[in-house]
Design a protein around this motif. Structure first.
Motif, PDB file in Angstrom:
ATOM      1  N   GLU A 188     -11.698  -1.289   6.810  1.00 45.38           N
ATOM      2  CA  GLU A 188     -11.737   0.152   7.030  1.00 45.38           C
ATOM      3  C   GLU A 188     -10.921   0.536   8.263  1.00 45.38           C
ATOM      4  O   GLU A 188     -10.154   1.514   8.245  1.00 45.38           O
ATOM      5  CB  GLU A 188     -13.185   0.624   7.207  1.00 45.38           C
ATOM      6  N   THR A 193      -7.072  -2.086   1.567  1.00 48.04           N
ATOM      7  CA  THR A 193      -7.851  -2.186   0.336  1.00 48.04           C
ATOM      8  C   THR A 193      -7.873  -3.635  -0.113  1.00 48.04           C
ATOM      9  O   THR A 193      -6.830  -4.298  -0.139  1.00 48.04           O
ATOM     10  CB  THR A 193      -7.225  -1.322  -0.783  1.00 48.04           C
ATOM     11  N   LYS A 196      -5.126  -5.872  -2.063  1.00 53.26           N
ATOM     12  CA  LYS A 196      -3.927  -5.032  -2.165  1.00 53.26           C
ATOM     13  C   LYS A 196      -2.984  -5.253  -0.980  1.00 53.26           C
ATOM     14  O   LYS A 196      -2.088  -4.450  -0.749  1.00 53.26           O
ATOM     15  CB  LYS A 196      -4.318  -3.544  -2.227  1.00 53.26           C
TER      16      LYS A 196
END
Length: 351
Positions: A188, A193, A196
């Protein structure tokens, strides 16, 4: 029984944590931190997160050329060994801290325990290779992480008190993986992600001390379209600045400060691929079952190469790019033990 433990660099903090946890249930341990890694992000945070006991001695040696750094460590370690009179001196891995501790103990006739013995890259241009060989040849107890390491020692006629107990870094990963899931917010915080992004770590002198190699590496990174996150080692950062190489020229890259162990485990576990020149990160990638690309010509962790779990590229731009883009489906085997290496080490020392 008194054990004097020498540590000084990030990988050694990780290895020492599970061993000290078990060791202190049965005998006295004193810890010497050489200060080889002295940046707070490379040192203090690991003691806090891994609950490593506060060092009894902090030598504050810092960085420097190999001879100067190792010599300063030896002089200071010798005074402590003479004062403490330990039954054994324990060293980990292959750093200058490892060699300094092993040489001092051997000359003072204190038996040396080498954890992570028997590793060989067969490239003597790597300072770590010299440290490994010298340390193994003066050690009394040699605790190996794999069968390959045992074979390497046998080939050098080292057969006395050699034990394959598995990899203590595997102990550490198993112990801390769930804690990382609970506590780490690095994805975060960095806007990442899961699955990814590619995780990058580059720090070895064989790469960072050569401007052409670093240009090739950055050229490859520039051509990787996916998001890349790079917790950059202070030494690498300084080298890039000296060379006038600007990471702002690399698209889709997030350069962040070095992270603690729990954040690093989270970054590794959630990466699409890991691109590194680190021995420890190669193993952690294997433990996490994440494909790895290693920017080196050789690796001491040959087990990771099976089934393309890890691909060696050297610093050729095309080879790096091809390995990162290659679709692989590696099969992972239990070649690094059962996660109980620390208990086995302590039982063998007791016997």
């Amino acid at each position: 029984m008194k054990i004097l433990t020498i540590i000084g660099a990030r990988p050694q903090f990780i290895k020492a944590a599970p061993v000290s946890r078990v060791l202190r249930k049965h005998m006295e341990e004193k810890i010497i931190h050489t200060g080889q890694h002295y940046d707070a992000n490379m040192s203090d945070i690991f003691f806090e997160e891994l609950h490593i006991p506060k060092p009894d001695y902090h030598l504050g040696v810092g960085s420097g050329n190999h001879g100067k750094q190792t010599g300063e460590m030896m002089a200071k370690i010798e005074d402590i060994v003479l004062s403490e009179k330990p039954d054994y001196l324990m060293v980990y891995g292959d750093t200058n801290s490892t060699l300094a501790g092993a040489l001092v103990a051997a000359k003072l006739h204190v038996p040396v325990i080498h954890i992570e013995a028997g590793l060989r890259s067969f490239n003597k241009k790597m300072p770590e290779e010299i440290n490994r060989i010298m340390t193994d040849h003066v050690s009394e107890f040699l605790f190996c992480p794999t069968d390959t390491a045992v074979t390497n020692l046998d080939n050098e006629n080292i057969t006395h008190n050699v034990f394959n107990i598995g990899d203590v870094m595997y102990d550490a990963v198993l112990y801390n993986r769930e804690l990382a899931n609970e506590k780490s917010t690095i994805l975060e915080d960095a806007g990442l992600t899961a699955k990814k992004y590619h995780l990058i770590t580059i720090h070895r002198a064989e790469n960072t001390d050569d401007i052409e190699k670093m240009k090739n590496i950055l050229d490859a990174f520039s051509k990787i379209e996916d998001v890349k996150v790079w917790p950059i080692h202070p030494r690498t950062k300084h080298k890039l600045a000296d060379y006038g190489l600007n990471l702002d020229d690399v698209p889709n890259i997030k350069v962040i400060d070095p992270v603690g162990y729990l954040d690093m485990l989270t970054l590794e576990a959630n990466a699409k691929k890991i691109v590194t020149d680190s021995g420890g990160v190669q193993k952690e990638a294997y433990f996490m079952k994440v494909p790895c690309v290693t920017i080196r010509e050789q690796t001491e962790w040959v087990e990771t190469l099976e089934g393309e779990a890890n691909i060696l590229t050297g610093t050729d731009t095309g080879k790096i790019l091809a390995a990162v883009q290659k679709e692989v489906s590696p099969q992972y085997k239990e070649v690094f033990g059962d996660g109980q290496a620390s208990e086995k080490i302590v039982e063998l020392i007791k016997k």
